[in-house]
Design an enzyme around this catalytic site. Sequence first.
Site, PDB file in Angstrom:
ATOM      1  N   SER A 128      -9.642   1.695   3.183  1.00 51.86           N
ATOM      2  CA  SER A 128      -8.989   2.453   2.467  1.00 51.86           C
ATOM      3  C   SER A 128      -8.036   1.617   1.515  1.00 51.86           C
ATOM      4  O   SER A 128      -7.515   2.074   0.668  1.00 51.86           O
ATOM      5  CB  SER A 128      -8.237   3.370   3.215  1.00 51.86           C
ATOM      6  OG  SER A 128      -7.357   2.900   4.364  1.00 51.86           O
ATOM      7  N   SER A 185      -9.724  -1.231   7.478  1.00 47.99           N
ATOM      8  CA  SER A 185      -9.230  -0.954   5.903  1.00 47.99           C
ATOM      9  C   SER A 185      -8.461  -2.216   5.198  1.00 47.99           C
ATOM     10  O   SER A 185      -8.242  -1.976   4.177  1.00 47.99           O
ATOM     11  CB  SER A 185      -8.216   0.293   5.794  1.00 47.99           C
ATOM     12  OG  SER A 185      -9.015   1.505   5.846  1.00 47.99           O
ATOM     13  N   LYS A 214       0.835  -1.257  -0.080  1.00 45.00           N
ATOM     14  CA  LYS A 214       0.166  -0.021  -0.104  1.00 45.00           C
ATOM     15  C   LYS A 214       0.745   1.196   0.057  1.00 45.00           C
ATOM     16  O   LYS A 214       1.907   1.245   0.862  1.00 45.00           O
ATOM     17  CB  LYS A 214      -0.937  -0.078   1.318  1.00 45.00           C
ATOM     18  CG  LYS A 214      -1.929   1.081   1.381  1.00 45.00           C
ATOM     19  CD  LYS A 214      -2.787   0.727   2.553  1.00 45.00           C
ATOM     20  CE  LYS A 214      -3.899   1.847   2.926  1.00 45.00           C
ATOM     21  NZ  LYS A 214      -4.758   1.778   3.849  1.00 45.00           N
TER      22      LYS A 214
HETATM   23  N1  GLN Z   1     -12.863   3.268   7.113  1.00 43.90           N
HETATM   24  C1  GLN Z   1     -12.405   3.545   8.209  1.00 43.90           C
HETATM   25  C2  GLN Z   1     -12.112   5.107   8.162  1.00 43.90           C
HETATM   26  O1  GLN Z   1     -12.393   5.724   7.253  1.00 43.90           O
HETATM   27  C3  GLN Z   1     -11.050   2.944   8.412  1.00 43.90           C
HETATM   28  C4  GLN Z   1      -9.693   3.332   7.721  1.00 43.90           C
HETATM   29  C5  GLN Z   1      -8.457   2.509   7.848  1.00 43.90           C
HETATM   30  O2  GLN Z   1      -8.865   1.371   8.406  1.00 43.90           O
HETATM   31  N2  GLN Z   1      -7.568   3.081   7.449  1.00 43.90           N
HETATM   32  O3  GLN Z   1     -11.560   5.660   9.155  1.00 43.90           O
END
Ligand code: GLN
Length: 470
Positions: free
Chosen positions: A151, A175, A76
């Site tokens: 994400s 994420s 990532k």
């Molecule tokens: N969807 C969650 C957020 O927007 C998780 C993001 C993540 O785990 N990086 O914060």
Amino acid sequence: MVSYSNFSEKLALIKSGRLTLSENVDFFLQKIRDNSDLNAYNFVFEDAAKKRALEVEAKIKSGNFGKLAGLVVAIKDVLSLKDNPLTCSSKILKDFEAVYTATAVQKLLDEDAIIIGKTNCDEFAMGSSNENSAFGPALNPVDKDYVPGGSSGGSAVAVAAGLCDVSLGTDTGGSIRQPASYCGIVGMKPTYGLVSRFGLTAFASSFDTIGPFANNVEDAELLLSVIAGFDENDSTSVEHQYTPDEKNLDEIVIGLPKEYFGEGTDEEVNKSLQEAISTLKNNGVKFKEISLPHTEYTIATYYILTTAEASSNLSRYDGARYGYRSENVADLAEMYENSRSEGFGDEVKRRIMLGTYVLSAGYYDAYYLKAQKVRRLIREDFDKAFEEVDFILTPTTPGTAFKLGENIDDPLKMYMLDIFTTSANLAGIPGISLPVKNVTGKMPVGLQLFGNRLSDAGLFAAAKQIFSLL
Ligand code: GLN
């Protein structure tokens, strides 16, 4: 190219001479080009991957090679790889190059993995759909009208579409698990502190974790076992040696928290999970209903604490030290203001504002401090539950993947989708998402399994057996 279903098969093929690594890397590179519309990668390291394939192949032939020799990995684009771009899918880090390599990434290299590229994601890992990316959205390979989740969307797409063997993502509130669920693959978030965060661009430091995506549980475990371990460069790193666990499914009890199966979960997901649970019951797995009473507060608590931490972490992007600087400035204050206004996307700005608000004098006690207290209660819910059961099974998400653009104008709705994943980050416990059959629709459904802190190896042992039964 001769096919394989996991890394140990691949290694056997390479050793026997039936598969050459260069051919394998070329195959992935071609497939990445053919599927460029999926937008899974921000950067592809074509020359470096080809060169490394030759080196690693020679090592395998010599008989002296690392645990991941020949594994093609995507990472990532929030993880540092020295002298390569590190953008976090943000305009503010456009043209920025990492000055050192993340510990987790270095461990992959030390075991002879091949890093093929950096994957697309929501800007600074904030989002649930990969739509908040300066590189544009990644698409779900099951149906390109749908989001892949976020994400770490690009990391999930790269694995699901066969554009690498495995990948690394990060999970601050879901994420890894949520995009794994949306794309029909395996994704695992380890215990907080098990994998060093050194070289991971911080979003919410007390929540952030690095973990694997794979098509099967064995490869996910292998990847985690390599990246886990104490690191003196991360003050929250735990001293714990990862050792595989052999525990059999019939020796364990799995908890079903009633708060995760009620209203709010789509019929499609509920039915698919019930079907999976009855298959497991028919195979002798023991279940027990449990309660995690503070579940309803997880979203509020998560978004107060993570935005607070994010507002502090992201203050370093000031136009002076990293990446993007606005051209259009009359004085220093304007340089900061315009660089940040032009460099950050809407969701990141929203989080910085929320975080600054909950930390400000007068609101700190009412929001931030209160949320810290509720975080402890959520953690205690899990402590109590793990006195009764070994693991906890839930849906990964309340619904399946949604269409691109469907939730983009409704941040609260988007935040609510994290209801079943954020609890693990609040409590610091490990969680894994496994694909299950969707009994009524076409988009993938995920089953989530939680374990107690540092039970990561046991969680993998249980997940392997569950995966093979479903
Ligand atoms: N969807 C969650 C957020 O927007 C998780 C993001 C993540 O785990 N990086 O914060």
